[in-house]
Scaffold this active site. Structure first.
Site, short mmCIF file in Angstrom:
data_model
loop_
_atom_site.label_atom_id
_atom_site.label_comp_id
_atom_site.label_asym_id
_atom_site.label_seq_id
_atom_site.Cartn_x
_atom_site.Cartn_y
_atom_site.Cartn_z
CG ASP B 8 -1.89 -1.16 1.28
OD1 ASP B 8 -1.42 -2.30 1.15
OD2 ASP B 8 -3.10 -0.96 1.48
CD GLU B 39 -6.47 0.18 0.21
OE1 GLU B 39 -7.62 -0.08 -0.13
OE2 GLU B 39 -6.00 -0.13 1.32
CG ASN B 67 -10.47 -1.07 2.27
OD1 ASN B 67 -9.36 -1.46 1.88
ND2 ASN B 67 -10.63 -0.40 3.38
CG HIS B 68 -9.06 3.22 1.30
ND1 HIS B 68 -9.87 4.12 1.94
CD2 HIS B 68 -8.40 2.54 2.28
CE1 HIS B 68 -9.70 4.01 3.25
NE2 HIS B 68 -8.83 3.05 3.48
CG HIS B 151 -6.85 -5.04 -0.07
ND1 HIS B 151 -5.68 -4.34 -0.11
CD2 HIS B 151 -7.73 -4.22 0.53
CE1 HIS B 151 -5.85 -3.14 0.43
NE2 HIS B 151 -7.10 -3.05 0.84
#
Ligand SMILES: [Fe+2]
Ligand SMILES: [Fe+2]
Ligand SMILES: [Fe+2]
Ligand SMILES: [Fe+2]
Ligand SMILES: [Fe+2]
Ligand SMILES: [Fe+2]
Ligand SMILES: [Fe+2]
Ligand SMILES: [Fe+2]
Lengths: 259, 259, 259, 259
Positions: B8, B39, B67-68, B151
């Site tokens: 990330d 993300e 998720n982002h 993820h």
């Protein structure tokens, strides 16, 4: 003072690894205090009085637990009788047992051990940050060196605790996720830190559980009785050297040994 | 084939670390394919078309998210136009973008990259295990070597995916927790595995966020606008060597460099 | 066709209330089909084959369950043998049992009953919305009238399902929270709707559990063995009148009787 | 003393319903004190100083909030200045605003209003049960009659609070789920109880939100900007009659009016 903290000890394979590795590491690295997380020693779920005694005899001075503290009913009465067995200090008033213990080495040096539990994706307890400040202040009247175990799921909550207590305690180390992290470091104000020590137990399971059972649970969404995996084991621990008089960390080193 | 997967990438500090480290690692270690998780590149929350282009220009062949993925609105239209930008494949039918991409090296070797997202303590999506089996089978018709990014938050769900796909794919590596784990290994049936690659970004924040803000959020329970931390950075990645023809992992090595 | 659907039947007090109330309501209100949620009939946790038989003998044509479906091991083998005992249809492929059943009245009218489970604050299953569309389409080839039980925690997920299926099914009613809601209505396109039918069981517990135990669990954060409360009982159900040929709801009426 | 408590007021449609209904109910039923939950008045998300003033002018004596208390930044400075605007009392020390307020009627009668927030499926705060006991004891020195709003998701946590405070307070009523429950009752030791008052706002949305947006969020798993629904409105409230001198509940009655 050299402290060896062993991560979540998983079932019989974990206990065997502790029995094999502790004497070796203690003598080779001149360890003064051994601590271990015992929330999974009883077949993966909780701890019994007998297993706690077994771990104390293997050389542990303090046993911490966590969310699995209460899995075995027979431990409830044992908690108040055995101050060296800890449960997180942020359980509310009235819960059996203690959240901290002060170890004294033969040479007269003292180390306070404090366990806290995170709340993100975990049971809801009292605020670990508020309790940390209060308990650390109290313990520092007894021992300059305080070591904190943050038993938690979320990396953010563990790192926040590390920085929150940075400079006040010798170490903040994490347990619970059963996977060792690679971020050991001395934080800016001098506290030794590691997000998670990792599990001591079967290497080829799913965080210690038989992999077929864990996979089936994810595939079906049904509850599943878990069993401890077998095969080769991994011994996960952390070695922290501290100046117990000054209450300062000197070094932090991960240990991860596969037998 | 040597694959470098960067964890990330957090805000501007993360992008700078990528710009500095990628050319160095690529030339020193003869890397063939660079992948990165994007993300968090846009100030910690999501990604924009401009920042995606910037990462592709730095040498990334594939950008994964998580998720982002949807934090920045301007990315919604970009997803369908840019097949090298992935979102987890187990988002339901109808969601923009793709969950996999097949990279081809100048030498004509192929690597399929598949991203999945866990569901434990995460948004509820389609089952990552069911989708994994279906998508891996499909991708293996195009490329013998498939790399999977899981993820996810829970270590158990990531390890379960590793064992579930063990032998079918060259690697299962994790992203999302922003802390590198120390459990790199070749699983029993030959798949390279690492629970989490860790974050590339500010070293002294709380998973990349300014520590004061993260601590205050835990102390107050109130929502808090987060900012990316500053100071020294850490570059977290994993280097995986695979036989792309046979679809077999050869080695897996963690990289964690503090500037 | 008049349908009586009894909400989560809690332990022995719940079963007694069913035995007392069903004959009375059936004769007074000329009920054609009785359905009941049986996920808590066995001491609050799950259902056994014997208790399922007992409920069928009391006049139930279909028994639904929910997240507690699997609490008693002896039910696992019974599920495939008894098509009138349902578990949510969005459990993944391979899970024992069925998620729907078509009841035929003596007069030859048909009603399809479909159970779904929500995912907000619940175990992660396949998407109930996707499964709903697919299963409703299939069931409507067998019966014009389809009734859906949405076993879920979050009011938003239940109401979203109601509107999602509005016009396609005769009713969407909820179970699981053990508290009857007061929002019975015919939705704009004709589907009868109620967020939760409520529990049939002890009135003065905490959703059926002995109140002292429930309070102590909230106060201590420790696991607690729950027991079904005693004292006066409440019978919670819903009475839905439908045109089974046209597949249209006519009326929906809540029933809440304290003995 | 007659108390009218209006459940979560949702956006402009909710405010209009309050403006229309309050004068009518107050005069018809001789209401002495009007309270309302304002956490959703600002387009569904939070409250502004202007909207709080608007509600006070409509006749509300106290406005409670909840998890949406902080959605609008401009309210942060207003909280300390306006004691009649409450946020849950179990937010930790240091959080702006107050968790209770004592209303005095023109006739000189007093009612203490205390708001708490649950922790099951909600943000992690201090223990609502511990805070309840402490705050209720404090408030009873000022007013014999204490009314408690338990802003919570789980029916079990709300009912546990009802029984926990039974006999100590005149009423425990719930907010947050936006769906009125049908379980109004006087608990065994005399406290009036209702699990949830329900929402005042658009009838045909999904807990007040445009139904298409809510459904799409469940279908895609992607974040979605919500908008308040339009169409007919529902006014949900509860009318509680208490003996303010004795601190005893006399009656509790649900109100649910569709315009
Ligand atoms: Fe553990
Ligand atoms: Fe744990
Ligand atoms: Fe991330
Ligand atoms: Fe993420
Ligand atoms: Fe239930
Ligand atoms: Fe349930
Ligand atoms: Fe609300
Ligand atoms: Fe709320």
């Amino acid at each position: 003072m050299k402290i060896l903290y062993i991560g979540d000890i998983m079932g019989e394979p974990g206990r065997r690894a502790v029995g094999r590795m502790v004497p070796r590491v203690v003598s080779q690295r001149q360890v003064d205090v051994v601590i271990g997380n015992g929330e999974n020693v009883a077949g993966g779920f909780g701890i019994t009085p007998e297993l706690a005694e077994e771990l104390f005899e293997m050389g542990l001075s303090v046993i911490t637990t966590g969310n699995h503290a209460w899995d075995k009913k027979e431990i409830l009465d044992y908690f108040p009788r055995e101050p060296r067995l800890l449960r997180p200090a942020n359980y509310p008033a009235g819960v059996p047992g203690n959240g901290s213990y002060v170890v004294e080495t033969p040479g007269g040096e003292k180390l306070a051990v404090l366990q806290l539990m995170g709340r993100a994706y975990m049971p809801t307890l009292d605020c670990p940050f508020q309790v940390a400040k209060r308990e650390v202040a109290k313990l520092k009247r007894e021992a300059a060196a305080v070591l904190v175990d943050m038993h938690a799921e979320a990396t953010s909550e563990k790192m926040a605790m590390g920085h929150y207590l940075d400079g006040d305690v010798v170490a903040v180390v994490g347990t619970h996720t059963h996977v060792q992290t690679a971020d050991e470091q001395i934080l800016p104000k001098g506290t030794a830190y590691l997000t998670d020590i990792g599990m001591t137990g079967p290497l080829h399971g799913v965080i210690g559980v038989k992999k077929e059972l864990a996979i089936e649970k994810f595939l079906t969404g049904m509850p599943k009785r878990f069993e401890v995996a077998s095969g080769p084991t991994v011994f996960c621990a952390v070695l922290i050297e501290v100046d117990a008089q000054l209450g300062k960390a000197i070094t932090i080193e991960r240990i991860r040994v596969i037998d």
